[in-house]
Scaffold this motif. Structure first.
Motif, PDB file in Angstrom:
ATOM      1  N   THR B 317     -21.082  -1.305  -3.546  1.00 50.23           N
ATOM      2  CA  THR B 317     -20.063  -0.941  -3.746  1.00 50.23           C
ATOM      3  C   THR B 317     -19.866  -1.661  -4.874  1.00 50.23           C
ATOM      4  O   THR B 317     -19.529  -2.610  -5.250  1.00 50.23           O
ATOM      5  N   ALA B 318     -19.058  -0.807  -6.355  1.00 45.58           N
ATOM      6  CA  ALA B 318     -19.075  -1.228  -7.705  1.00 45.58           C
ATOM      7  C   ALA B 318     -17.379  -0.949  -7.894  1.00 45.58           C
ATOM      8  O   ALA B 318     -16.796   0.026  -7.504  1.00 45.58           O
ATOM      9  N   ALA B 319     -16.170  -2.363  -8.196  1.00 47.12           N
ATOM     10  CA  ALA B 319     -15.216  -2.182  -8.411  1.00 47.12           C
ATOM     11  C   ALA B 319     -14.411  -2.696  -9.210  1.00 47.12           C
ATOM     12  O   ALA B 319     -15.207  -3.766  -9.938  1.00 47.12           O
ATOM     13  N   VAL B 320     -13.899  -1.762 -10.288  1.00 43.87           N
ATOM     14  CA  VAL B 320     -13.385  -2.715 -11.994  1.00 43.87           C
ATOM     15  C   VAL B 320     -12.439  -2.706 -11.901  1.00 43.87           C
ATOM     16  O   VAL B 320     -10.725  -2.403 -11.287  1.00 43.87           O
ATOM     17  N   THR B 321     -11.702  -3.998 -11.909  1.00 40.80           N
ATOM     18  CA  THR B 321     -10.175  -4.854 -12.003  1.00 40.80           C
ATOM     19  C   THR B 321      -9.565  -4.213 -12.882  1.00 40.80           C
ATOM     20  O   THR B 321     -10.147  -3.938 -14.308  1.00 40.80           O
ATOM     21  N   THR B 322      -8.047  -4.002 -13.697  1.00 43.37           N
ATOM     22  CA  THR B 322      -7.913  -4.099 -13.944  1.00 43.37           C
ATOM     23  C   THR B 322      -7.599  -5.281 -15.241  1.00 43.37           C
ATOM     24  O   THR B 322      -7.580  -4.148 -16.773  1.00 43.37           O
ATOM     25  N   THR B 323      -8.419  -5.946 -14.872  1.00 42.13           N
ATOM     26  CA  THR B 323      -8.483  -6.861 -16.577  1.00 42.13           C
ATOM     27  C   THR B 323     -10.019  -7.073 -16.242  1.00 42.13           C
ATOM     28  O   THR B 323     -10.393  -7.273 -17.650  1.00 42.13           O
ATOM     29  N   GLY B 324     -11.021  -5.472 -16.600  1.00 40.39           N
ATOM     30  CA  GLY B 324     -11.865  -5.148 -16.938  1.00 40.39           C
ATOM     31  C   GLY B 324     -12.802  -6.144 -16.141  1.00 40.39           C
ATOM     32  O   GLY B 324     -14.297  -6.285 -17.582  1.00 40.39           O
ATOM     33  N   ASP B 325     -12.831  -6.469 -15.308  1.00 42.11           N
ATOM     34  CA  ASP B 325     -13.721  -7.156 -14.380  1.00 42.11           C
ATOM     35  C   ASP B 325     -14.632  -6.226 -13.960  1.00 42.11           C
ATOM     36  O   ASP B 325     -14.271  -5.544 -13.116  1.00 42.11           O
ATOM     37  N   LEU B 326     -16.275  -5.885 -13.300  1.00 39.93           N
ATOM     38  CA  LEU B 326     -16.403  -5.434 -12.709  1.00 39.93           C
ATOM     39  C   LEU B 326     -17.398  -6.651 -11.349  1.00 39.93           C
ATOM     40  O   LEU B 326     -17.870  -7.557 -11.079  1.00 39.93           O
ATOM     41  N   TYR B 327     -16.714  -5.648 -10.096  1.00 34.01           N
ATOM     42  CA  TYR B 327     -17.381  -6.564  -8.928  1.00 34.01           C
ATOM     43  C   TYR B 327     -17.615  -6.236  -8.134  1.00 34.01           C
ATOM     44  O   TYR B 327     -17.930  -4.610  -8.162  1.00 34.01           O
ATOM     45  N   THR B 328     -19.258  -6.534  -7.345  1.00 36.38           N
ATOM     46  CA  THR B 328     -20.118  -5.411  -6.818  1.00 36.38           C
ATOM     47  C   THR B 328     -20.708  -6.054  -5.444  1.00 36.38           C
ATOM     48  O   THR B 328     -20.307  -7.642  -4.783  1.00 36.38           O
ATOM     49  N   TRP B 329     -20.883  -5.768  -4.052  1.00 41.29           N
ATOM     50  CA  TRP B 329     -21.801  -6.039  -2.942  1.00 41.29           C
ATOM     51  C   TRP B 329     -22.000  -5.291  -1.940  1.00 41.29           C
ATOM     52  O   TRP B 329     -21.504  -3.963  -2.061  1.00 41.29           O
ATOM     53  N   GLY B 330     -22.745  -5.584  -0.629  1.00 45.09           N
ATOM     54  CA  GLY B 330     -23.398  -4.561  -0.399  1.00 45.09           C
ATOM     55  C   GLY B 330     -25.041  -4.968  -0.665  1.00 45.09           C
ATOM     56  O   GLY B 330     -25.330  -5.974  -0.863  1.00 45.09           O
ATOM     57  N   TRP B 331     -25.415  -3.727  -0.461  1.00 47.47           N
ATOM     58  CA  TRP B 331     -26.715  -3.578  -0.710  1.00 47.47           C
ATOM     59  C   TRP B 331     -28.149  -4.447  -1.943  1.00 47.47           C
ATOM     60  O   TRP B 331     -27.170  -3.302  -3.070  1.00 47.47           O
ATOM     61  N   GLY B 332     -28.205  -4.965  -2.556  1.00 42.85           N
ATOM     62  CA  GLY B 332     -28.983  -5.591  -3.461  1.00 42.85           C
ATOM     63  C   GLY B 332     -30.241  -5.322  -3.621  1.00 42.85           C
ATOM     64  O   GLY B 332     -31.183  -5.857  -5.377  1.00 42.85           O
ATOM     65  N   ASP B 333     -30.844  -4.532  -2.372  1.00 46.98           N
ATOM     66  CA  ASP B 333     -33.073  -4.757  -3.056  1.00 46.98           C
ATOM     67  C   ASP B 333     -33.341  -4.856  -3.800  1.00 46.98           C
ATOM     68  O   ASP B 333     -34.178  -4.720  -4.763  1.00 46.98           O
TER      69      ASP B 333
END
Lengths: 412, 383
Positions: B317-333
């Motif tokens: 999953t990937a999410a963008v915040t209102t402050t312009g950052d990208l966060y990711t989590w989950g499978w990373g192989d």
């Protein structure tokens, strides 16, 4: 040292001997459901098998194939997974095994290859005339050779994990009848047609599992110790903490039968078609002759293994086929209820568990389930050599009283 | 706006397409698994897609579609495509308004019709097409693929499925097993298979018809997304809700499978014997692991931050915040989390590269095993 090296060198020789000689003779037939991008990956793996490239490249291509097909295997219900995807998964396993065993594989590589073959056998579908089964035999031979010296020094400590003080006394009035070697006719007339439970005695004495190769922990380790099998963890499948995991037979025995590492909770090698996976064990048993009274062929009989320590419980449930439950090692307490009394057995409402009762048979909640005490039943302690006939849809509850190995035959 | 991609690149769908011959794929790990965000370049010498035009990205497992919608609109494909079409616009796409891509076909939406083009066969006509009716009753429905007037385009045939107008569908996300629909009023509906809790109704049973997710009742949602077996949505207030399968940490909740795999990896790396089994017992019994979350759960990505958009790959999953950052989590192989490692994570982590290079992430789109983020230069705050 040099002895080890020469053993490992010949492993790849043996494996490449059972693979096709070259790329042209290696078939990769797939239906339309397998997208061309995936077929391209498979062709790449095949090319890498016969060309000079790095082990890392081979492992990577195999990983891609395995990851993609794993997702397909987990999409939709298992029954509806297209067989093509299970074949793709098996090819992925094959290419991974080939990559692992090439050159000078370490002992860990060989065990990983074995585990990979088993994953292909468990989740995949037969490819190239059951090639994974052929390779698993080669790998087992290799593992046995290199561990032979280590084994003989450790005598098996036969500690049973759970104490089972409660061995039920069977009352005469509710005992399941026993007949020694009934004729096909009398079984059909008196038990099969009227759907009445029966314990058949003296019908499996000829099984190698009770004769030439008496099943024991040592025997199972020697035949299948390094093989990976599905194990149910948690006291019963209706519990919240219940789950399934994959272990080698050795790990299962060490952890859940001998309790070597002090892990809490119970484990049960249950409802697994072990005999398709491990043909040596299949050779130790025979389908009961009485199955011929049914409509299907011998191929239609589903044979499952049930292997676990004392205290494993199968909650009260019913199955859609006739069942012969053969007891090979140890004993089990079994109680049967007729489908006519289903209204007193409080089956779960959900679709998933509608064939399972909510009642804990040996400790029923009489407030929640008041009618249960009124339901008539039959019971027994099933001993080695006994075969219990459970008629179709008959509710049954099973608790092992000690280390136990049973084989069930579902037929129609 | 610039696009960056990371994750699965075996077919050159992120970069390096020009190095590959037709039908070939990369073999070495660095090229197959792109773990650091890499800028996408349009091959302008082989196409007439204007480099400076803003483009949208759609991605499947083996391909990426760049959608240019200004003026002379068209779609360009990269990845597992024939040599001639690599980089050049798909000629059948000229004038399209929207597009979605799956592993087997490209769906193009024009003002008067929809077309499905089979990506596996070189054909001169679409394998399926449908007129778009400009019915005044349903003309209010914006074209927002896979939503189309009166219904939506499914992931397998029959392609067109109707939807009840009373749902007032605003946006729709589909996986191969389930669907999540956002209505004009902010209500979330789900249907399809539910054996991994991905429908959010609290059980594992399938739903044949759209059913409102009651746990979210009263909280209008603004964005929905689906992964292979999980669902996410964002509330009007910028909160993120997750539910479904967490086997690789794709829900951002503690995942037992992930911890076990990490323990196995680290114990294999220890050269000394003996690895005692306390490693497993050591995992304290206080920690609760979640493998299936059958009801929506609020996920706090980072304190005091609102989420503006979210997208899911199969298992990440990937999410963008209102402050312009990208966060990711989950499978990373395959590097699809973008943290310059191949490690999966059950905790949302910021993709630092964008922060370091003072780029503001404005959008994110995930393919099955990769992630694409669009960025603009961060405005430097004045004194």
């Amino acid at each position: 040292m040099s002895k080890d090296v020469s053993l490992m060198d010949t492993l790849w020789t043996k494996i490449s001997a059972v693979l096709p000689k070259d790329e042209e003779q290696f078939p990769l037939p797939f239906g339309d459901i397998v997208e061309s991008s995936v077929v391209e990956m498979l062709r790449r793996s095949r090319r890498q098998l016969y060309s000079d490239t790095t082990s890392a490249s081979r492992m990577l291509t195999a990983k891609i194939i395995l990851d993609f097909s794993w997702e397909k295997l987990n999409t939709g219900t298992w029954r509806h997974v297209d067989k093509e995807w299970r074949r793709v998964y098996s090819y992925g396993c094959l290419f991974k095994v080939a990559a692992l065993c090439r050159g000078d594989p370490s002992a860990e590589d060989v065990l990983e290859a074995l585990r990979t073959c088993d994953m292909g056998l468990l989740m995949g579908a037969a490819i190239m005339e059951d090639l994974l089964q052929v390779i698993v035999r080669i790998l087992q031979g290799d593992v046995r050779k290199s561990t032979k010296e280590e084994d003989s020094e450790h005598p098996e400590v036969k500690r049973i994990k759970m104490e089972c003080p409660h061995v039920p006394v069977i009352r005469e009035e509710v005992a399941i009848p026993r007949v020694k070697r009934p004729s096909l006719e009398s079984f059909n007339t008196n038990y099969l047609l009227p759907l009445k439970p029966l314990i058949l005695e003296g019908t499996i004495e000829h099984w190698p599992a009770l004769n030439q190769h008496p099943w024991s922990i040592e025997y199972l380790r020697s035949v299948a110790g390094c093989r990976t099998v599905p194990v149910e963890v948690g006291s019963r499948y209706t519990d919240e903490g219940w789950s399934q995991t994959l272990l080698t037979v050795n790990e299962f025995i060490d952890r859940y039968i001998l309790n070597k590492d002090g892990v809490k909770g119970s484990g049960y090698l249950a409802q697994h078609q072990l005999f398709d996976q491990i043909p040596e064990l299949k050779a130790d048993i025979r389908p009961p002759d009485y199955c011929c009274l049914g409509e299907g062929d011998e191929e239609d009989i589903t044979v499952n293994a049930w292997f676990g320590p004392g205290g494993t419980v199968s909650p009260l449930h019913q199955d859609p086929q006739q069942n012969f439950l053969a007891q090979v090692v140890g004993s089990k307490y079994i109680r049967l209820y007729s489908p006519e009394d289903t209204d007193k057995l409080y089956p779960h409402q959900s679709q998933l568990l509608h064939n399972t009762s909510q009642v804990d048979v040996e400790n029923p909640d009489t407030e929640r389930f008041p009618e249960f005490a009124k339901a008539p039943y039959l019971e027994c302690v099933l001993q080695p050599g006994d075969v219990l006939f459970i008629p179709v849809q008959h509710w049954h509850y099973v608790r092992s009283l000690e280390l136990s190995f049973s084989v069930s035959f579902w037929w129609s | 706006m610039r696009w960056f991609g990371f994750g699965f690149n075996a077919f050159g769908q992120i970069y390096g397409q020009d190095k590959l011959l037709e039908g070939e794929c990369f073999e070495n790990e660095q090229e197959v698994k792109v773990s650091s965000p890499t800028e996408l370049t349009a091959q302008e010498d082989r196409s007439d897609c204007r480099l400076k035009t803003d483009c949208q990205i759609r991605a499947s497992w083996s391909r990426r579609a760049s959608l240019y919608l200004n003026g002379d609109s068209c779609v360009c494909l990269s990845g597992f495509v024939s040599n001639e079409s690599c980089g050049s616009p798909v000629k059948e796409s000229r004038g399209c308004k929207d597009a979605i891509i799956s592993e087997s076909y490209l769906i193009l939406a024009f003002s008067d019709r929809l077309e499905s083009w089979d990506l596996q066969k070189k054909e001169t006509s679409p394998s399926w097409s449908m007129e778009i009716k400009t019915d005044p009753e349903i003309s209010g429905t914006p074209l927002n693929l896979p939503l189309v007037p009166g219904g939506y385009i499914a992931t397998k045939t029959p392609l067109y499925r109707s939807l009840s107008p009373h749902l007032r569908a605003k946006s729709l996300a589909l996986s191969s097993e389930h669907a999540i629909l956002l209505s004009a009023s902010g209500t979330v509906y789900t249907w399809g298979l539910g054996s991994h809790g991905q429908l959010g109704h609290g059980g594992l049973t399938p739903e044949e018809e759209p059913r409102a997710v009651e746990a979210l009742w009263g909280m209008p949602m603004s964005c929905v997304a689906t992964g292979g077996w999980h669902s996410v949505c964002i509330s009007d207030g910028g909160d993120l809700y997750v539910w479904g399968w967490n086997e690789s940490g794709q829900l951002g909740l503690p995942s037992r499978g992930l911890r076990k795999a990490m323990q196995q990896q680290s114990s294999q790396q220890q050269e000394e014997s003996p690895c005692t089994s306390t490693a497993e017992e050591g995992e304290t019994h206080e920690e609760v692991f979640i493998s299936i979350q059958a009801f929506p759960a609020l996920l706090d990505i980072t304190p005091s931050c609102e989420v503006s958009t979210v997208s899911c790959g199969c298992r990440h999953t990937a999410a963008v915040t209102t402050t312009g950052d990208l966060y990711t989590w989950g499978w990373g192989d395959y590097g699809q989390l973008g943290h310059q490692t191949l490690i999966s994570s059950d905790e949302p982590q910021r993709v630092e590269l964008f922060k370091e290079q003072q780029m503001r992430v404005v959008d994110v789109v995930c393919g099955a095993w990769n992630t694409f983020a669009s960025v603009v230069k961060e405005e430097v705050a004045g004194p």
